[in-house]
Scaffold this motif. Structure first.
Motif, PDB file in Angstrom:
ATOM      1  N   UNK A  41       0.829  -1.211   0.000  1.00  0.00           N
ATOM      2  CA  UNK A  41       0.000   0.000   0.000  1.00  0.00           C
ATOM      3  C   UNK A  41       0.858   1.255   0.000  1.00  0.00           C
ATOM      4  N   UNK A  42       2.035   1.142   0.622  1.00  0.00           N
ATOM      5  CA  UNK A  42       2.981   2.263   0.656  1.00  0.00           C
ATOM      6  C   UNK A  42       4.400   1.708   0.774  1.00  0.00           C
ATOM      7  N   UNK A  43       5.349   2.519   0.405  1.00  0.00           N
ATOM      8  CA  UNK A  43       6.756   2.185   0.570  1.00  0.00           C
ATOM      9  C   UNK A  43       7.316   3.000   1.720  1.00  0.00           C
ATOM     10  N   UNK A 103      12.700  -3.775  -4.764  1.00  0.00           N
ATOM     11  CA  UNK A 103      12.873  -2.353  -5.035  1.00  0.00           C
ATOM     12  C   UNK A 103      13.327  -1.666  -3.762  1.00  0.00           C
ATOM     13  N   UNK A 104      14.484  -1.029  -3.805  1.00  0.00           N
ATOM     14  CA  UNK A 104      14.940  -0.215  -2.685  1.00  0.00           C
ATOM     15  C   UNK A 104      14.492   1.206  -2.963  1.00  0.00           C
ATOM     16  N   UNK A 105      13.714   1.762  -2.042  1.00  0.00           N
ATOM     17  CA  UNK A 105      13.059   3.047  -2.247  1.00  0.00           C
ATOM     18  C   UNK A 105      14.018   4.185  -1.901  1.00  0.00           C
ATOM     19  N   UNK A 106      14.163   5.086  -2.843  1.00  0.00           N
ATOM     20  CA  UNK A 106      14.949   6.298  -2.610  1.00  0.00           C
ATOM     21  C   UNK A 106      14.032   7.496  -2.831  1.00  0.00           C
ATOM     22  N   UNK A 107      14.296   8.556  -2.139  1.00  0.00           N
ATOM     23  CA  UNK A 107      13.463   9.743  -2.297  1.00  0.00           C
ATOM     24  C   UNK A 107      12.128   9.589  -1.593  1.00  0.00           C
ATOM     25  N   UNK A 108      11.286  10.587  -1.788  1.00  0.00           N
ATOM     26  CA  UNK A 108       9.987  10.573  -1.108  1.00  0.00           C
ATOM     27  C   UNK A 108       8.824  10.812  -2.065  1.00  0.00           C
ATOM     28  N   UNK A 134       5.246   7.052  -0.860  1.00  0.00           N
ATOM     29  CA  UNK A 134       6.414   6.785  -0.027  1.00  0.00           C
ATOM     30  C   UNK A 134       6.238   7.539   1.286  1.00  0.00           C
ATOM     31  N   UNK A 135       6.442   6.818   2.389  1.00  0.00           N
ATOM     32  CA  UNK A 135       6.377   7.463   3.712  1.00  0.00           C
ATOM     33  C   UNK A 135       7.771   7.431   4.321  1.00  0.00           C
ATOM     34  N   UNK A 136       8.019   8.394   5.178  1.00  0.00           N
ATOM     35  CA  UNK A 136       9.290   8.458   5.886  1.00  0.00           C
ATOM     36  C   UNK A 136       9.228   7.486   7.044  1.00  0.00           C
ATOM     37  N   UNK A 137      10.198   6.613   7.177  1.00  0.00           N
ATOM     38  CA  UNK A 137      10.213   5.589   8.225  1.00  0.00           C
ATOM     39  C   UNK A 137      10.171   6.166   9.620  1.00  0.00           C
ATOM     40  N   UNK A 140       6.627   7.217  10.438  1.00  0.00           N
ATOM     41  CA  UNK A 140       5.805   6.015  10.623  1.00  0.00           C
ATOM     42  C   UNK A 140       5.988   5.474  12.044  1.00  0.00           C
ATOM     43  N   UNK A 141       7.257   5.461  12.551  1.00  0.00           N
ATOM     44  CA  UNK A 141       7.530   4.986  13.894  1.00  0.00           C
ATOM     45  C   UNK A 141       6.888   5.884  14.951  1.00  0.00           C
ATOM     46  N   UNK A 142       6.895   7.221  14.743  1.00  0.00           N
ATOM     47  CA  UNK A 142       6.274   8.153  15.687  1.00  0.00           C
ATOM     48  C   UNK A 142       4.774   7.947  15.758  1.00  0.00           C
ATOM     49  N   UNK A 143       4.143   7.686  14.604  1.00  0.00           N
ATOM     50  CA  UNK A 143       2.712   7.459  14.557  1.00  0.00           C
ATOM     51  C   UNK A 143       2.355   6.216  15.348  1.00  0.00           C
ATOM     52  N   UNK A 144       3.145   5.148  15.202  1.00  0.00           N
ATOM     53  CA  UNK A 144       2.873   3.915  15.929  1.00  0.00           C
ATOM     54  C   UNK A 144       3.035   4.148  17.433  1.00  0.00           C
ATOM     55  N   UNK A 145       4.051   4.921  17.841  1.00  0.00           N
ATOM     56  CA  UNK A 145       4.297   5.176  19.260  1.00  0.00           C
ATOM     57  C   UNK A 145       3.165   5.957  19.889  1.00  0.00           C
TER      58      UNK A 145
END
Length: 148
Positions: A41-43, A103-108, A134-137, A140-145
């Motif tokens: 759904x997202x990278x 696929x290794x994701x580069x950029x946003x 593409x989401x910034x990792x 994503x971690x802050x949202x989960x926290x």
């Protein structure tokens, strides 16, 4: 003596010359229509993601060859290439075959995939379009926290 040496060389050349007949396999390549894709759904930026694609292998004379990419920025045109052995005895299969690439994701930026699906009745290439954001990792971690 020179005559015998000459005849011997002609005889050796005759024995080692190439045959006009070609008994080797007759092959061609064919782009296969992609019938199913599995894309996240997202990278996540900086991570590697697996993309799965399925195509129908009509018979045993079709052998996976490669995945062909045309890359332009964050747009990927993707095709599956098969080798087809034409002078072989083939067994009808109509087997769904799945292949994948990483696929290794580069950029946003949003990635746009154009998966080849064959030609229409006018001979024009048809594609299944899939956009993947593409989401910034770190975000994503802050949202989960915050949700815990």
């Amino acid at each position: 003596m020179k005559k015998y040496v000459f005849l011997f060389l002609v005889f050796v050349a005759f024995l080692t010359s190439c045959s006009v007949e070609n008994d080797g396999p007759v092959v061609r390549t064919e782009f296969m229509p992609i019938v199913n894709v599995a894309v996240p759904d997202h990278f996540v930026q900086g991570q590697t993601h697996e993309i799965l694609m399925s195509y129908v292998k009509p018979n045993s004379c079709y052998v996976f060859n490669n995945i062909i990419f045309d890359i332009e920025g964050h747009e990927r045109t993707v095709s599956i290439l098969n080798t087809v052995y034409q002078n072989q005895t083939c067994v009808t299969q109509n087997e769904l075959t799945t292949v994948s690439f990483d696929l290794t994701v580069s950029g946003d930026e949003v990635y746009l995939f154009k998966f080849y699906q064959g030609k229409d009745e006018y001979g024009v290439d048809q594609y299944h379009l899939v956009e993947v954001p593409v989401v910034n990792g770190r975000n994503l971690d802050l949202t989960k926290s915050n949700n815990n």
